[in-house]
Design a protein around this motif. Structure first.
Motif, PDB file in Angstrom:
ATOM      1  N   ILE A 278     -14.282   9.770   0.440  1.00  0.00           N
ATOM      2  CA  ILE A 278     -13.357   8.848   0.287  1.00  0.00           C
ATOM      3  C   ILE A 278     -12.134   8.921   1.408  1.00  0.00           C
ATOM      4  N   ILE A 279     -11.671  10.036   1.450  1.00  0.00           N
ATOM      5  CA  ILE A 279     -10.333  10.434   2.519  1.00  0.00           C
ATOM      6  C   ILE A 279     -10.999   9.868   3.894  1.00  0.00           C
ATOM      7  N   ALA A 280     -12.319  10.414   4.054  1.00  0.00           N
ATOM      8  CA  ALA A 280     -12.917  10.064   5.449  1.00  0.00           C
ATOM      9  C   ALA A 280     -12.899   8.592   5.927  1.00  0.00           C
ATOM     10  N   LEU A 281     -13.304   7.855   4.696  1.00  0.00           N
ATOM     11  CA  LEU A 281     -13.524   6.545   4.751  1.00  0.00           C
ATOM     12  C   LEU A 281     -12.340   5.963   5.303  1.00  0.00           C
TER      13      LEU A 281
ATOM     14  N   ALA B 256      -7.565  -3.808   5.874  1.00  0.00           N
ATOM     15  CA  ALA B 256      -8.971  -3.331   5.521  1.00  0.00           C
ATOM     16  C   ALA B 256      -8.661  -1.963   4.808  1.00  0.00           C
ATOM     17  N   VAL B 257      -7.681  -1.131   5.101  1.00  0.00           N
ATOM     18  CA  VAL B 257      -7.808   0.129   4.325  1.00  0.00           C
ATOM     19  C   VAL B 257      -8.077  -0.247   2.776  1.00  0.00           C
ATOM     20  N   PRO B 258      -6.943  -0.855   2.327  1.00  0.00           N
ATOM     21  CA  PRO B 258      -7.157  -0.913   0.658  1.00  0.00           C
ATOM     22  C   PRO B 258      -8.420  -1.413   0.262  1.00  0.00           C
ATOM     23  N   PHE B 259      -8.759  -2.471   0.962  1.00  0.00           N
ATOM     24  CA  PHE B 259      -9.893  -3.101   0.366  1.00  0.00           C
ATOM     25  C   PHE B 259     -11.290  -2.398   0.502  1.00  0.00           C
ATOM     26  N   SER B 260     -11.386  -1.362   1.637  1.00  0.00           N
ATOM     27  CA  SER B 260     -12.530  -0.321   1.595  1.00  0.00           C
ATOM     28  C   SER B 260     -12.244   0.609   0.662  1.00  0.00           C
ATOM     29  N   LEU B 261     -11.115   1.197   0.439  1.00  0.00           N
ATOM     30  CA  LEU B 261     -11.079   2.084  -0.559  1.00  0.00           C
ATOM     31  C   LEU B 261     -11.268   1.591  -2.249  1.00  0.00           C
ATOM     32  N   VAL B 262     -10.904   0.407  -2.344  1.00  0.00           N
ATOM     33  CA  VAL B 262     -11.036  -0.166  -3.805  1.00  0.00           C
ATOM     34  C   VAL B 262     -12.865  -0.552  -3.817  1.00  0.00           C
ATOM     35  N   GLY B 263     -13.192  -0.733  -2.486  1.00  0.00           N
ATOM     36  CA  GLY B 263     -14.714  -1.139  -2.644  1.00  0.00           C
ATOM     37  C   GLY B 263     -15.504   0.116  -3.012  1.00  0.00           C
ATOM     38  N   ALA B 264     -14.781   1.128  -2.384  1.00  0.00           N
ATOM     39  CA  ALA B 264     -15.622   2.859  -2.473  1.00  0.00           C
ATOM     40  C   ALA B 264     -15.733   3.010  -3.855  1.00  0.00           C
ATOM     41  N   PHE B 265     -14.486   2.851  -4.668  1.00  0.00           N
ATOM     42  CA  PHE B 265     -14.137   2.882  -5.965  1.00  0.00           C
ATOM     43  C   PHE B 265     -15.341   2.141  -6.914  1.00  0.00           C
TER      44      PHE B 265
ATOM     45  N   GLY C 175      -9.508   7.278   6.562  1.00  0.00           N
ATOM     46  CA  GLY C 175      -9.077   7.649   7.984  1.00  0.00           C
ATOM     47  C   GLY C 175      -9.861   6.918   8.704  1.00  0.00           C
ATOM     48  N   LEU C 176     -11.195   6.750   8.886  1.00  0.00           N
ATOM     49  CA  LEU C 176     -11.923   5.889   9.667  1.00  0.00           C
ATOM     50  C   LEU C 176     -11.522   4.533   9.758  1.00  0.00           C
ATOM     51  N   ASP C 177     -11.361   3.936   8.557  1.00  0.00           N
ATOM     52  CA  ASP C 177     -10.954   2.528   8.519  1.00  0.00           C
ATOM     53  C   ASP C 177      -9.754   2.318   9.159  1.00  0.00           C
ATOM     54  N   ALA C 178      -8.692   3.374   8.947  1.00  0.00           N
ATOM     55  CA  ALA C 178      -7.406   3.059   9.460  1.00  0.00           C
ATOM     56  C   ALA C 178      -7.408   3.441  11.019  1.00  0.00           C
ATOM     57  N   GLU C 179      -8.542   4.010  11.612  1.00  0.00           N
ATOM     58  CA  GLU C 179      -8.674   4.244  12.886  1.00  0.00           C
ATOM     59  C   GLU C 179      -9.184   3.018  13.516  1.00  0.00           C
ATOM     60  N   THR C 180     -10.213   2.357  12.898  1.00  0.00           N
ATOM     61  CA  THR C 180     -10.975   1.211  13.531  1.00  0.00           C
ATOM     62  C   THR C 180     -10.556   0.085  13.117  1.00  0.00           C
ATOM     63  N   GLY C 181     -10.155  -0.192  11.693  1.00  0.00           N
ATOM     64  CA  GLY C 181      -9.789  -1.399  11.287  1.00  0.00           C
ATOM     65  C   GLY C 181     -10.896  -2.258  10.941  1.00  0.00           C
ATOM     66  N   SER C 182     -12.048  -1.728  10.760  1.00  0.00           N
ATOM     67  CA  SER C 182     -13.205  -2.630  10.066  1.00  0.00           C
ATOM     68  C   SER C 182     -13.888  -1.961   9.203  1.00  0.00           C
TER      69      SER C 182
END
Length: 99
Positions: free
Chosen positions: A87-90, A60-69, A92-99
């Protein structure tokens, strides 16, 4: 007025030494990156108690970061400090929640 002026030598910065130090560190610890990923996997597994959920968080983390870019590019936003903080907050949040 026509005297020659003596200047001190100019101090310059070269990034070459930093790159050489990085190469030397990579040669000393070749298994560092896989070991780090293994530690991250184990820590997330201890938190979720499920291999499937662990892989969901790790993917989830790499997919969300690629989607953000991609979204930043498609909307035509400039990369600013506020965007990087988001982006850094995204991440961190994604790593914490996994969604």
């Amino acid at each position: 007025m026509n005297k020659a002026i003596q200047y001190r030598p100019v101090i310059t910065f070269s990034g070459r030494a930093s790159f050489e130090y990085l190469q030397a560190a990579d040669e000393k610890a070749p298994g560092r990156d896989p070991f780090t990923l293994l530690i991250i996997f184990v820590l997330i597994y201890f938190n979720t108690k499920s291999v499937t959920k662990t892989f969901i968080v790790l993917l989830a983390v790499p997919f969300s970061l690629v989607g953000a870019f991609w979204l930043i590019y498609l909307l035509g936003y400039n990369m600013s400090v506020a965007v990087w903080v988001g982006i850094i907050a995204l991440g961190g949040l994604d790593a914490e929640t996994g969604s």
